[in-house]
Design a protein around this motif. Structure first.
Motif, PDB file in Angstrom:
ATOM      1  N   MET A   1       0.832  -1.198   0.000  1.00 28.18           N
ATOM      2  CA  MET A   1       0.000   0.000   0.000  1.00 28.18           C
ATOM      3  C   MET A   1       0.872   1.256   0.000  1.00 28.18           C
ATOM      4  N   LEU A   2       0.383   2.268  -0.669  1.00 26.70           N
ATOM      5  CA  LEU A   2       1.109   3.523  -0.761  1.00 26.70           C
ATOM      6  C   LEU A   2       1.083   4.242   0.585  1.00 26.70           C
ATOM      7  N   ASP A   3       2.245   4.643   1.056  1.00 30.28           N
ATOM      8  CA  ASP A   3       2.356   5.386   2.306  1.00 30.28           C
ATOM      9  C   ASP A   3       2.764   6.819   1.977  1.00 30.28           C
ATOM     10  N   LEU A   4       1.767   7.686   1.894  1.00 23.75           N
ATOM     11  CA  LEU A   4       2.028   9.067   1.504  1.00 23.75           C
ATOM     12  C   LEU A   4       2.683   9.861   2.626  1.00 23.75           C
ATOM     13  N   THR A   5       2.669   9.345   3.841  1.00 23.54           N
ATOM     14  CA  THR A   5       3.221  10.112   4.962  1.00 23.54           C
ATOM     15  C   THR A   5       4.736  10.224   4.881  1.00 23.54           C
ATOM     16  N   ILE A   6       5.393   9.333   4.140  1.00 26.08           N
ATOM     17  CA  ILE A   6       6.856   9.384   4.077  1.00 26.08           C
ATOM     18  C   ILE A   6       7.361   9.992   2.765  1.00 26.08           C
ATOM     19  N   ILE A   7       6.447  10.411   1.897  1.00 27.05           N
ATOM     20  CA  ILE A   7       6.849  10.963   0.615  1.00 27.05           C
ATOM     21  C   ILE A   7       7.408  12.372   0.805  1.00 27.05           C
ATOM     22  N   LYS A   8       8.616  12.583   0.267  1.00 23.50           N
ATOM     23  CA  LYS A   8       9.248  13.899   0.314  1.00 23.50           C
ATOM     24  C   LYS A   8       9.558  14.455  -1.068  1.00 23.50           C
ATOM     25  N   ALA A   9       9.394  13.619  -2.114  1.00 20.94           N
ATOM     26  CA  ALA A   9       9.642  14.056  -3.487  1.00 20.94           C
ATOM     27  C   ALA A   9       8.903  13.108  -4.435  1.00 20.94           C
ATOM     28  N   VAL A  10       8.687  13.581  -5.637  1.00 20.44           N
ATOM     29  CA  VAL A  10       8.014  12.783  -6.666  1.00 20.44           C
ATOM     30  C   VAL A  10       8.872  12.801  -7.921  1.00 20.44           C
ATOM     31  N   SER A  11       9.124  11.627  -8.468  1.00 22.72           N
ATOM     32  CA  SER A  11       9.726  11.551  -9.804  1.00 22.72           C
ATOM     33  C   SER A  11       8.644  11.055 -10.752  1.00 22.72           C
ATOM     34  N   ILE A  12       8.662  11.568 -11.968  1.00 23.78           N
ATOM     35  CA  ILE A  12       7.576  11.247 -12.885  1.00 23.78           C
ATOM     36  C   ILE A  12       8.110  11.046 -14.295  1.00 23.78           C
ATOM     37  N   ASP A  13       7.646  10.004 -14.921  1.00 26.88           N
ATOM     38  CA  ASP A  13       7.958   9.719 -16.314  1.00 26.88           C
ATOM     39  C   ASP A  13       7.287  10.767 -17.197  1.00 26.88           C
ATOM     40  N   LEU A  14       7.761  10.902 -18.427  1.00 27.33           N
ATOM     41  CA  LEU A  14       7.213  11.904 -19.338  1.00 27.33           C
ATOM     42  C   LEU A  14       6.340  11.276 -20.429  1.00 27.33           C
ATOM     43  N   ASP A  15       6.980  10.618 -21.411  1.00 27.04           N
ATOM     44  CA  ASP A  15       6.246  10.047 -22.539  1.00 27.04           C
ATOM     45  C   ASP A  15       5.240   9.000 -22.074  1.00 27.04           C
ATOM     46  N   ASP A  16       4.008   9.160 -22.528  1.00 31.44           N
ATOM     47  CA  ASP A  16       2.886   8.270 -22.237  1.00 31.44           C
ATOM     48  C   ASP A  16       2.439   8.309 -20.783  1.00 31.44           C
ATOM     49  N   THR A  17       3.028   9.217 -19.999  1.00 28.52           N
ATOM     50  CA  THR A  17       2.521   9.496 -18.659  1.00 28.52           C
ATOM     51  C   THR A  17       1.901  10.890 -18.615  1.00 28.52           C
ATOM     52  N   LEU A  18       2.623  11.867 -19.183  1.00 21.91           N
ATOM     53  CA  LEU A  18       2.087  13.234 -19.257  1.00 21.91           C
ATOM     54  C   LEU A  18       1.446  13.524 -20.610  1.00 21.91           C
ATOM     55  N   TRP A  19       1.847  12.797 -21.629  1.00 27.93           N
ATOM     56  CA  TRP A  19       1.280  12.972 -22.972  1.00 27.93           C
ATOM     57  C   TRP A  19       1.461  11.675 -23.757  1.00 27.93           C
ATOM     58  N   PRO A  20       0.627  11.439 -24.768  1.00 28.26           N
ATOM     59  CA  PRO A  20       0.863  10.290 -25.651  1.00 28.26           C
ATOM     60  C   PRO A  20       2.019  10.609 -26.589  1.00 28.26           C
ATOM     61  N   VAL A  21       3.023   9.739 -26.628  1.00 27.41           N
ATOM     62  CA  VAL A  21       4.239  10.091 -27.352  1.00 27.41           C
ATOM     63  C   VAL A  21       4.143   9.832 -28.851  1.00 27.41           C
ATOM     64  N   TRP A  22       3.469   8.753 -29.269  1.00 26.37           N
ATOM     65  CA  TRP A  22       3.561   8.380 -30.679  1.00 26.37           C
ATOM     66  C   TRP A  22       2.924   9.374 -31.639  1.00 26.37           C
ATOM     67  N   PRO A  23       1.837  10.042 -31.281  1.00 25.11           N
ATOM     68  CA  PRO A  23       1.354  11.094 -32.194  1.00 25.11           C
ATOM     69  C   PRO A  23       2.396  12.179 -32.449  1.00 25.11           C
ATOM     70  N   ALA A  24       3.149  12.554 -31.414  1.00 29.82           N
ATOM     71  CA  ALA A  24       4.190  13.572 -31.593  1.00 29.82           C
ATOM     72  C   ALA A  24       5.318  13.047 -32.468  1.00 29.82           C
ATOM     73  N   ILE A  25       5.720  11.789 -32.249  1.00 28.13           N
ATOM     74  CA  ILE A  25       6.778  11.196 -33.068  1.00 28.13           C
ATOM     75  C   ILE A  25       6.342  11.116 -34.522  1.00 28.13           C
ATOM     76  N   GLU A  26       5.114  10.714 -34.748  1.00 30.42           N
ATOM     77  CA  GLU A  26       4.622  10.590 -36.123  1.00 30.42           C
ATOM     78  C   GLU A  26       4.579  11.945 -36.819  1.00 30.42           C
ATOM     79  N   ARG A  27       4.139  12.978 -36.112  1.00 32.82           N
ATOM     80  CA  ARG A  27       4.142  14.322 -36.703  1.00 32.82           C
ATOM     81  C   ARG A  27       5.563  14.784 -36.994  1.00 32.82           C
ATOM     82  N   ALA A  28       6.489  14.449 -36.104  1.00 33.38           N
ATOM     83  CA  ALA A  28       7.885  14.831 -36.313  1.00 33.38           C
ATOM     84  C   ALA A  28       8.474  14.109 -37.516  1.00 33.38           C
TER      85      ALA A  28
END
Length: 236
Positions: A1-28
């Protein structure tokens, strides 16, 4: 289970987490091919052949193994080799790559991405952690991130624990106090778990989980993840 009480920072992926990557690649790809069609038509014709394009990429990976994690360099050198094989000017590679890279960074964020970044970055230092070559400054998201760690800059990619530890170190936080958020079960979740982090799997497409170990949390969206934080805050 996620224990948010000990979280002091967040790392986050970019492609396909914040945006769909393949449409951008195809346009490029389309933009690159159009530019080559005007400035290096023989190279454009070569790149139009999928097997030839695959052969060029494989040759780059075979002869330049040090570029394994550097997607920008692989792309640039593939263009350069194609120009050389087509007996056109290899010096055009830099400009051609820039055409590709500019459009590659014209991404369309998921509807919940910007609000999630705003929410998380006001509470924690947030680190971008990607195997790709997206440029958060070009995209306009750098104000939300304290640091950005990419495989091509670091020399090692996810799921190697070292790149996760580098993300934690970039904000002076121990790995066990970092929540890593990403869409890829192997690269993000298993990688984060092996690095000693808590993990949240962003499963927008309702994929089945096929691994023995589980993420600390599975969410269908970044908005759902932020709701977990809000609920924890109201209880504290």
């Amino acid at each position: 289970m996620l224990d948010l009480t000990i979280i002091k920072a967040v790392s986050i992926d970019l492609d396909d987490t914040l945006w769909p990557v393949w449409p951008a690649i195809e346009r490029a790809e389309v933009a690159l091919n159009a530019w080559l069609g005007r400035h290096a038509p023989m190279t454009a014709a070569l790149f139009a052949n999928p097997s030839a394009r695959h052969d060029i990429r494989e040759q780059i990976l075979r002869t330049r193994p040090e570029l394994k994690h550097n997607l920008s360099a692989i792309r640039r050198e593939a263009i350069r080799l194609a120009l050389y094989r087509s007996k056109e000017n290899p010096l055009l590679a830099e400009q051609a790559f820039e055409v590709f890279f500019e459009v590659r960074n014209q991404v369309t964020l998921y509807d919940d991405a910007l609000q999630a970044l705003e929410f998380l970055s006001t509470r924690y230092p947030v680190v971008a952690l990607s195997n790709g070559n997206a440029d958060i400054a070009r995209i306009g998201l750098s104000p939300y991130f304290r640091a950005s760690i990419s495989a091509q800059a670091f020399g090692v990619g996810k799921p190697d624990p070292r790149i996760f530890h580098a993300a934690a170190g970039a904000v002076d936080v121990a790995p066990e106090n970092v929540l890593h958020v990403g869409d890829d079960a192997t690269l993000d979740v298993l990688g984060g778990l092996n690095a000693g982090m808590q993990t949240a799997w962003v499963n927008r497409a309702d994929h089945l989980w096929t691994h023995e170990v589980l993420p600390h949390e599975t969410v269908a969206s970044l908005a759902e993840l932020c709701d977990l934080f809000r609920t924890a805050e109201t209880r504290s």
